[in-house]
Every structure is written in structure tokens, then in C-alpha cells.
Design a protein around this motif. Sequence first.
Motif, PDB file in Angstrom:
ATOM      1  N   UNK A 160      45.804  -9.310 103.277  1.00 47.97           N
ATOM      2  CA  UNK A 160      45.566  -8.024 103.915  1.00 47.97           C
ATOM      3  C   UNK A 160      44.685  -7.128 103.050  1.00 47.97           C
ATOM      4  N   UNK A 161      44.925  -7.131 101.738  1.00 46.45           N
ATOM      5  CA  UNK A 161      44.116  -6.306 100.839  1.00 46.45           C
ATOM      6  C   UNK A 161      42.639  -6.648 101.004  1.00 46.45           C
ATOM      7  N   UNK A 162      42.318  -7.940 101.042  1.00 48.07           N
ATOM      8  CA  UNK A 162      40.918  -8.352 101.192  1.00 48.07           C
ATOM      9  C   UNK A 162      40.343  -7.864 102.523  1.00 48.07           C
ATOM     10  N   UNK A 163      41.112  -8.030 103.589  1.00 51.61           N
ATOM     11  CA  UNK A 163      40.626  -7.605 104.899  1.00 51.61           C
ATOM     12  C   UNK A 163      40.462  -6.089 104.975  1.00 51.61           C
ATOM     13  N   UNK A 164      41.425  -5.349 104.439  1.00 49.71           N
ATOM     14  CA  UNK A 164      41.358  -3.892 104.505  1.00 49.71           C
ATOM     15  C   UNK A 164      40.188  -3.356 103.691  1.00 49.71           C
ATOM     16  N   UNK A 165      39.958  -3.942 102.529  1.00 47.10           N
ATOM     17  CA  UNK A 165      38.803  -3.513 101.727  1.00 47.10           C
ATOM     18  C   UNK A 165      37.509  -3.731 102.499  1.00 47.10           C
ATOM     19  N   UNK A 166      37.396  -4.877 103.165  1.00 47.78           N
ATOM     20  CA  UNK A 166      36.195  -5.164 103.947  1.00 47.78           C
ATOM     21  C   UNK A 166      36.057  -4.194 105.116  1.00 47.78           C
ATOM     22  N   UNK A 167      37.172  -3.894 105.769  1.00 45.77           N
ATOM     23  CA  UNK A 167      37.134  -2.993 106.920  1.00 45.77           C
ATOM     24  C   UNK A 167      36.765  -1.566 106.518  1.00 45.77           C
ATOM     25  N   UNK A 168      37.171  -1.147 105.324  1.00 40.59           N
ATOM     26  CA  UNK A 168      36.927   0.221 104.878  1.00 40.59           C
ATOM     27  C   UNK A 168      35.641   0.357 104.073  1.00 40.59           C
ATOM     28  N   UNK A 169      34.958  -0.759 103.861  1.00 40.37           N
ATOM     29  CA  UNK A 169      33.752  -0.735 103.023  1.00 40.37           C
ATOM     30  C   UNK A 169      32.639   0.108 103.620  1.00 40.37           C
ATOM     31  N   UNK A 170      32.676   0.333 104.931  1.00 35.84           N
ATOM     32  CA  UNK A 170      31.616   1.102 105.584  1.00 35.84           C
ATOM     33  C   UNK A 170      31.754   2.603 105.351  1.00 35.84           C
ATOM     34  N   UNK A 171      32.847   3.036 104.726  1.00 36.30           N
ATOM     35  CA  UNK A 171      33.060   4.461 104.479  1.00 36.30           C
ATOM     36  C   UNK A 171      32.597   4.807 103.067  1.00 36.30           C
TER      37      UNK A 171
END
Length: 219
Positions: free
Chosen positions: A24-35
Motif C-alpha cells: 500500500x505504501x508504494x501505491x499511495x506514494x505513486x498516487x500522491x506523486x502528482x501533488x
Amino acid sequence: MIEQTTPAGATGALVVLATRNQGKVRELRALLASLPGLEAVDLETAVIDAVAAGCSEIPETGVTFEENSLIKAREVARQTGLPAVADDSGLAVEVLGGAPGIFSARWAGTQASDEANLQLLLEQLADISDEHRAAAFVCAASLVLPSGDEYVEHGRLQGTLLRAPRGDGGFGYDPILQPLGESRSCAELSMQEKNAISHRGKAFAALAPRIAAVLQAAR
């Protein structure tokens, strides 16, 4: 509240990812990378003092994905004094009335591995014909601020369950869910492909404007 620990070199507004699940940490970091301007830190970094003192896992005592997501985010925001984002997600199988649902991560027992959960589910569905193997990944994503403000968004990825795992990407039940319109399992998709259509991707895309507002207020 524990003593706040700011990671060395942090340059943006801090948001804590309220999970120890490294998938989940990996996915969340990727999802929030656009901010831009966001420093997303995981629990091990943000609450290292509490971890060293034996801080236990946050009990997920809710009966819905939304309740469990908020429980985690509230506790981490309380402990760290920082905005916290969390999600609770799982697999809902139609023929099982929506199970495993909130019990997805412990379907085969409280200490069960992803593989054990997956294999048990496949065994339980062995006699179910292909036309009745509809299922969906469901997610509730939350943002809780130290002020007490709370926001929740939802996402869903509809698909069908395969009879055997395929692919080595992702985590959890990814190898056995084939999204509608796809010929591959979620575990055969790249992270970018998966995030574009996933339950978690949809929920956090909806939550992103709230997180962006936090960043704006921090500037």
C-alpha cells in the motif's frame, strides 16, 4: 500525542500514510506523486519513537471500509499531530454476499499471508461457474487533519475472479481479479496501469483536492 519526528531532508508539507503495508505504501506514494510540495511519509518514519516503544497495530474495529479507514487516520493524526491519510479496502465477491469484504486481509486467519488468503478463497469458489465469479475491489480513502476535520472518498474496480493466480505484481488478491474489459489480472498490470483504473486510484483521485488544500494552507 507522541513527539513528532520529521524525516531528515523533508522539504514539503508532511502527510502521514497510515499503514505499515508496504504494498500500500508504494501505491499511495505513486498516487500522491502528482501533488507537488507533498512529503508523504510512512508510519515507520513518522512515528519512529512510538514504534520503538512498542506501538501496536491500530485495531480495525469498524464494520465498514469507511469506518476502518477513519479509525486508522484519526489515530495516526492524533499520535503525530500531522495530517494523515488512510484507506481500508478489500475484495467483495458477489456470490459470497460481499465477503471477504473488511476481512479480506485476514480471511484465512489473523496472521495469514496474502497467499493463504488467496488460496482459501479459490478453494471456496472452486465449484462456482465463470458467469457467477463477479467481484470487485472496494476502497474507502480518508484524510484526517489534526484539527479534527475529516474527508472520505470511495472507489471501486469491478471484475471477475480467475481460477488461478496470474502475474507477480501488486499484492493481496491482485493475481486473481481480472478487471472488466481487461485480458490481464491486476497483478499483470504495471503500477501506472493499475493506479489509473483501481479502486484505490479512484478514491485517492477524488481525495486529492482535499489534500491539495492542506498543502495550500501549509504554504
